[in-house]
Design a protein around this motif. Structure first.
Motif, PDB file in Angstrom:
ATOM      1  N   VAL A 175       0.849  -1.191   0.000  1.00 27.93           N
ATOM      2  CA  VAL A 175       0.000   0.000   0.000  1.00 27.93           C
ATOM      3  C   VAL A 175       0.886   1.244   0.000  1.00 27.93           C
ATOM      4  O   VAL A 175       1.812   1.364   0.815  1.00 27.93           O
ATOM      5  CB  VAL A 175      -0.933   0.025   1.226  1.00 27.93           C
ATOM      6  CG1 VAL A 175      -1.767   1.313   1.243  1.00 27.93           C
ATOM      7  CG2 VAL A 175      -1.841  -1.195   1.234  1.00 27.93           C
ATOM      8  N   GLN A 176       0.602   2.163  -0.917  1.00 34.57           N
ATOM      9  CA  GLN A 176       1.298   3.447  -0.958  1.00 34.57           C
ATOM     10  C   GLN A 176       0.683   4.389   0.071  1.00 34.57           C
ATOM     11  O   GLN A 176      -0.525   4.623   0.054  1.00 34.57           O
ATOM     12  CB  GLN A 176       1.179   4.075  -2.347  1.00 34.57           C
ATOM     13  CG  GLN A 176       1.759   5.478  -2.456  1.00 34.57           C
ATOM     14  CD  GLN A 176       3.274   5.482  -2.399  1.00 34.57           C
ATOM     15  OE1 GLN A 176       3.924   4.823  -3.191  1.00 34.57           O
ATOM     16  NE2 GLN A 176       3.831   6.227  -1.443  1.00 34.57           N
ATOM     17  N   ILE A 177       1.511   4.888   0.985  1.00 36.24           N
ATOM     18  CA  ILE A 177       1.019   5.886   1.920  1.00 36.24           C
ATOM     19  C   ILE A 177       1.767   7.200   1.711  1.00 36.24           C
ATOM     20  O   ILE A 177       2.856   7.235   1.140  1.00 36.24           O
ATOM     21  CB  ILE A 177       1.125   5.441   3.392  1.00 36.24           C
ATOM     22  CG1 ILE A 177       2.588   5.263   3.814  1.00 36.24           C
ATOM     23  CG2 ILE A 177       0.303   4.196   3.649  1.00 36.24           C
ATOM     24  CD1 ILE A 177       2.766   5.086   5.316  1.00 36.24           C
ATOM     25  N   LEU A 178       1.149   8.257   2.183  1.00 41.67           N
ATOM     26  CA  LEU A 178       1.777   9.574   2.149  1.00 41.67           C
ATOM     27  C   LEU A 178       1.450  10.282   3.458  1.00 41.67           C
ATOM     28  O   LEU A 178       0.277  10.515   3.771  1.00 41.67           O
ATOM     29  CB  LEU A 178       1.263  10.390   0.957  1.00 41.67           C
ATOM     30  CG  LEU A 178       1.974  11.716   0.674  1.00 41.67           C
ATOM     31  CD1 LEU A 178       3.411  11.467   0.201  1.00 41.67           C
ATOM     32  CD2 LEU A 178       1.216  12.521  -0.381  1.00 41.67           C
ATOM     33  N   GLY A 179       2.501  10.572   4.237  1.00 43.64           N
ATOM     34  CA  GLY A 179       2.323  11.327   5.453  1.00 43.64           C
ATOM     35  C   GLY A 179       2.368  12.806   5.110  1.00 43.64           C
ATOM     36  O   GLY A 179       3.372  13.304   4.603  1.00 43.64           O
ATOM     37  N   ARG A 206       6.351  18.745  -1.799  1.00 40.89           N
ATOM     38  CA  ARG A 206       5.403  19.612  -1.103  1.00 40.89           C
ATOM     39  C   ARG A 206       5.378  19.293   0.392  1.00 40.89           C
ATOM     40  O   ARG A 206       5.355  20.202   1.233  1.00 40.89           O
ATOM     41  CB  ARG A 206       4.000  19.480  -1.721  1.00 40.89           C
ATOM     42  CG  ARG A 206       3.916  20.015  -3.149  1.00 40.89           C
ATOM     43  CD  ARG A 206       2.488  19.976  -3.672  1.00 40.89           C
ATOM     44  NE  ARG A 206       1.632  20.935  -2.973  1.00 40.89           N
ATOM     45  CZ  ARG A 206       1.523  22.219  -3.287  1.00 40.89           C
ATOM     46  NH1 ARG A 206       2.213  22.709  -4.315  1.00 40.89           N
ATOM     47  NH2 ARG A 206       0.710  23.009  -2.609  1.00 40.89           N
ATOM     48  N   VAL A 207       5.375  18.015   0.730  1.00 42.10           N
ATOM     49  CA  VAL A 207       5.407  17.648   2.152  1.00 42.10           C
ATOM     50  C   VAL A 207       6.685  18.167   2.803  1.00 42.10           C
ATOM     51  O   VAL A 207       6.655  18.752   3.896  1.00 42.10           O
ATOM     52  CB  VAL A 207       5.304  16.117   2.324  1.00 42.10           C
ATOM     53  CG1 VAL A 207       5.570  15.722   3.785  1.00 42.10           C
ATOM     54  CG2 VAL A 207       3.933  15.611   1.889  1.00 42.10           C
ATOM     55  N   ASN A 211       4.434   8.211  13.348  1.00 40.10           N
ATOM     56  CA  ASN A 211       4.354   9.640  13.004  1.00 40.10           C
ATOM     57  C   ASN A 211       4.955   9.902  11.630  1.00 40.10           C
ATOM     58  O   ASN A 211       5.779  10.790  11.444  1.00 40.10           O
ATOM     59  CB  ASN A 211       5.072  10.481  14.075  1.00 40.10           C
ATOM     60  CG  ASN A 211       4.752  11.953  13.972  1.00 40.10           C
ATOM     61  OD1 ASN A 211       3.654  12.336  13.589  1.00 40.10           O
ATOM     62  ND2 ASN A 211       5.717  12.801  14.305  1.00 40.10           N
ATOM     63  N   TYR A 212       4.517   9.126  10.650  1.00 39.91           N
ATOM     64  CA  TYR A 212       5.159   9.121   9.335  1.00 39.91           C
ATOM     65  C   TYR A 212       4.863  10.376   8.533  1.00 39.91           C
ATOM     66  O   TYR A 212       3.733  10.860   8.503  1.00 39.91           O
ATOM     67  CB  TYR A 212       4.704   7.885   8.540  1.00 39.91           C
ATOM     68  CG  TYR A 212       5.657   7.542   7.431  1.00 39.91           C
ATOM     69  CD1 TYR A 212       6.782   6.778   7.683  1.00 39.91           C
ATOM     70  CD2 TYR A 212       5.448   8.002   6.139  1.00 39.91           C
ATOM     71  CE1 TYR A 212       7.682   6.471   6.681  1.00 39.91           C
ATOM     72  CE2 TYR A 212       6.341   7.705   5.129  1.00 39.91           C
ATOM     73  CZ  TYR A 212       7.450   6.938   5.410  1.00 39.91           C
ATOM     74  OH  TYR A 212       8.346   6.644   4.407  1.00 39.91           O
ATOM     75  N   ARG A 213       5.902  10.887   7.876  1.00 42.27           N
ATOM     76  CA  ARG A 213       5.776  12.001   6.949  1.00 42.27           C
ATOM     77  C   ARG A 213       6.422  11.619   5.629  1.00 42.27           C
ATOM     78  O   ARG A 213       7.411  10.889   5.598  1.00 42.27           O
ATOM     79  CB  ARG A 213       6.468  13.258   7.496  1.00 42.27           C
ATOM     80  CG  ARG A 213       5.880  13.767   8.800  1.00 42.27           C
ATOM     81  CD  ARG A 213       4.449  14.301   8.604  1.00 42.27           C
ATOM     82  NE  ARG A 213       3.853  14.677   9.892  1.00 42.27           N
ATOM     83  CZ  ARG A 213       3.164  13.825  10.665  1.00 42.27           C
ATOM     84  NH1 ARG A 213       2.980  12.578  10.287  1.00 42.27           N
ATOM     85  NH2 ARG A 213       2.655  14.234  11.805  1.00 42.27           N
ATOM     86  N   ASN A 214       5.881  12.137   4.549  1.00 44.22           N
ATOM     87  CA  ASN A 214       6.389  11.890   3.205  1.00 44.22           C
ATOM     88  C   ASN A 214       5.943  10.522   2.675  1.00 44.22           C
ATOM     89  O   ASN A 214       5.074   9.881   3.247  1.00 44.22           O
ATOM     90  CB  ASN A 214       7.912  12.045   3.134  1.00 44.22           C
ATOM     91  CG  ASN A 214       8.338  12.760   1.860  1.00 44.22           C
ATOM     92  OD1 ASN A 214       8.449  12.154   0.809  1.00 44.22           O
ATOM     93  ND2 ASN A 214       8.555  14.064   1.958  1.00 44.22           N
ATOM     94  N   VAL A 228      -2.049  10.871   7.696  1.00 45.20           N
ATOM     95  CA  VAL A 228      -1.491   9.838   6.825  1.00 45.20           C
ATOM     96  C   VAL A 228      -2.619   9.344   5.924  1.00 45.20           C
ATOM     97  O   VAL A 228      -3.707   8.997   6.407  1.00 45.20           O
ATOM     98  CB  VAL A 228      -0.912   8.655   7.629  1.00 45.20           C
ATOM     99  CG1 VAL A 228      -0.412   7.554   6.697  1.00 45.20           C
ATOM    100  CG2 VAL A 228       0.223   9.132   8.546  1.00 45.20           C
ATOM    101  N   VAL A 229      -2.378   9.338   4.606  1.00 40.62           N
ATOM    102  CA  VAL A 229      -3.388   8.860   3.663  1.00 40.62           C
ATOM    103  C   VAL A 229      -2.823   7.697   2.858  1.00 40.62           C
ATOM    104  O   VAL A 229      -1.609   7.572   2.686  1.00 40.62           O
ATOM    105  CB  VAL A 229      -3.854   9.985   2.704  1.00 40.62           C
ATOM    106  CG1 VAL A 229      -4.526  11.094   3.487  1.00 40.62           C
ATOM    107  CG2 VAL A 229      -2.695  10.529   1.892  1.00 40.62           C
ATOM    108  N   ALA A 230      -3.718   6.850   2.386  1.00 40.53           N
ATOM    109  CA  ALA A 230      -3.326   5.698   1.571  1.00 40.53           C
ATOM    110  C   ALA A 230      -3.822   5.903   0.147  1.00 40.53           C
ATOM    111  O   ALA A 230      -4.982   6.258  -0.074  1.00 40.53           O
ATOM    112  CB  ALA A 230      -3.915   4.419   2.144  1.00 40.53           C
ATOM    113  N   LEU A 231      -2.907   5.683  -0.814  1.00 40.57           N
ATOM    114  CA  LEU A 231      -3.253   5.825  -2.230  1.00 40.57           C
ATOM    115  C   LEU A 231      -3.272   4.448  -2.892  1.00 40.57           C
ATOM    116  O   LEU A 231      -2.512   4.154  -3.801  1.00 40.57           O
ATOM    117  CB  LEU A 231      -2.259   6.748  -2.938  1.00 40.57           C
ATOM    118  CG  LEU A 231      -2.358   8.238  -2.606  1.00 40.57           C
ATOM    119  CD1 LEU A 231      -1.547   8.558  -1.350  1.00 40.57           C
ATOM    120  CD2 LEU A 231      -1.861   9.088  -3.758  1.00 40.57           C
TER     121      LEU A 231
END
Length: 455
Positions: free
Chosen positions: A211-215, A325-326, A267-270, A221-224
């Protein structure tokens, strides 16, 4: 937005990052080794700095040389791509200590997810399913034997600090375990400087789904969506597709929710990827089939993945732009509450290797003709006249094909493979031509052993 970006990588991923940076008006700076002086990413950057000889330790893994290049060029940020220093927490800390922006997750998250045993324990605490296995390193062979007896054979013997399919072995019984334990431990000490070993249940028939995530900069945190990555050789991916033909809407909801929990736990980012093993439904002794598949956390890649383009097509985003951007503290280009996937995409990793045994075959590229057409994208690291050297990964290019449906994408992929001409180094395009006619692959009901069955 960031104004100047140093790309601490090479080949196709360096070109890929440079392309987005220049589209956004960001000054793109490349670093390169002596072996890569003639490659396209060096020419396409706004500025390029030689950082050392071909040996990666002296160039692409040379922290001092990369930071010196950043200082001399006035770079504001560093993007590590994948591989090399991308998941090196100490490098991330060093970059930030130098006053530069690190385009990636925080060093603490990299550290937390870099050790497989620690990552398993964190995920279990966060409610993410994990396979039966050890919660502490198997300190010696006797401990490994005891653990395997409790878990049940067959077991997977893994280097706790490993990644990318390296440092793993399968043991069907105690005799095999004694051999594999010593082998994996020695490999781990040599390759990673850490001989810690994890014992985990091995499932003979599984699918590899991630699963691709983006913090985001605001803390969410969202899942794409998910990617199917089960076409592999030696535990390393050859083909990825999104969405997975094995994942039902109900299972997708469970997978994406678990991946978001995984990111939130550290606490994931990016950009990052939560990799899972999907165990197909099998009838039990009484013949009953479970309502849904089981899935287990495998590992988390704290970086941009090689296969990120298939997600870009299905979700209509540029993940490198979102990373930038993040890192800059900006909101994403999309609405996190209205993510809407569309269509299908497949990526084929075109490697400089023979299509039968998949052994490396470097050499000079005397012909290079990329396919074109609707739904065709090629992210390549080479052009005609370049030489593929033995110093780095064998990836030549990524052939990414998109369309409205899986059937349409496969049809386009057949034409694209037939139209991709590479002469000089060996390449695995003939394997893809074979795979795209394989009934098991076409059905979508394949697993991680499909390549071995083809060979």
């Amino acid at each position: 937005m960031i104004e100047s970006l140093l790309v601490a990588n090479r080949g196709e991923i360096a070109r890929r990052i440079i392309r987005t940076a220049k589209r956004l008006g960001i000054r793109a700076i490349a670093v390169y080794s002596e072996a890569d002086a003639d490659l396209p990413f060096v020419v396409e950057a706004d500025e390029a700095v030689l950082i050392g000889p071909p040996n990666p330790t002296q160039s692409y893994r040379n922290t001092e040389a990369i930071l010196a290049a950043a200082k001399s060029t006035g770079a504001q940020a560093i993007h590590p791509g994948y591989g090399f220093l991308s998941e090196n927490a100490e490098f991330a800390r060093t970059v930030e200590s130098a006053g530069l922006i690190w385009v990636g997750p925080g060093a603490d998250a990299i550290t937390a997810m870099g050790d497989k045993i620690n990552a398993r324990n964190l995920m279990a605490a966060a409610g993410v399913p994990v396979a039966p296995g050890t919660t502490d390193p198997a300190a010696d062979l006797d401990a490994a034997v005891t653990a395997a007896a409790e878990i049940g054979y067959p077991v997977m013997v893994k280097a706790a600090a490993g990644g990318g399919g390296m440092g793993m072995g399968v043991a069907a019984d105690e005799g095999a375990l004694r051999i594999e334990y010593d082998k994996v431990r020695a490999f781990a000490e040599r390759m990673f400087g850490d001989g810690s070993v994890l014992i985990e249940r091995f499932f003979p028939r599984v699918r590899h789904v991630e699963v691709q995530i983006l913090g985001l900069a605001d803390g969410r945190v969202v899942a794409l969506g998910e990617r199917e990555c089960s076409v592999q050789r030696r535990n390393q991916k050859l083909v990825e597709e999104s969405p997975s033909p094995a994942v039902s809407p109900a299972l997708r909801d469970r997978l994406l929710a678990a991946a978001v929990r995984a990111g939130e736990a550290v606490n994931y980012r990016n950009a990052g990827t939560v990799e899972c093993l999907l165990v197909p439904r099998e009838p039990d002794a009484a013949g009953a089939v479970p309502d849904s598949e089981d899935f287990f956390f495998l590992e988390m890649n704290t970086r941009l993945q090689v296969e990120h383009p298939v997600t870009e097509y299905v979700y209509g985003v540029d993940l490198v732009e979102e990373q930038l951007r993040v890192a800059a503290g900006l909101a994403p280009t999309f609405d996190p509450d209205a993510l809407s996937p569309r269509g299908h995409a497949i990526e084929l990793r075109v490697n400089a290797e023979d299509p039968k045994r998949f052994l490396p075959g470097p050499g000079k590229v005397t012909t290079w003709v990329e396919p074109t057409g609707e739904g065709i994208r090629v992210d390549s690291g080479y052009v005609e006249g370049n030489t593929v050297t033995p110093f780095y990964d064998s990836l030549l290019a990524k052939l990414i094909v998109s369309g409205a449906s899986r059937d349409e994408v496969i049809a386009r992929a057949r034409d694209a493979v037939a139209g991709f001409q590479i002469v000089g180094p060996k390449n695995n395009l003939p394997f893809f031509a074979e795979l795209l006619e394989n009934e098991e692959f076409l059905s979508g009901a394949y697993d991680t052993a499909i390549v071995s069955r083809m060979r």
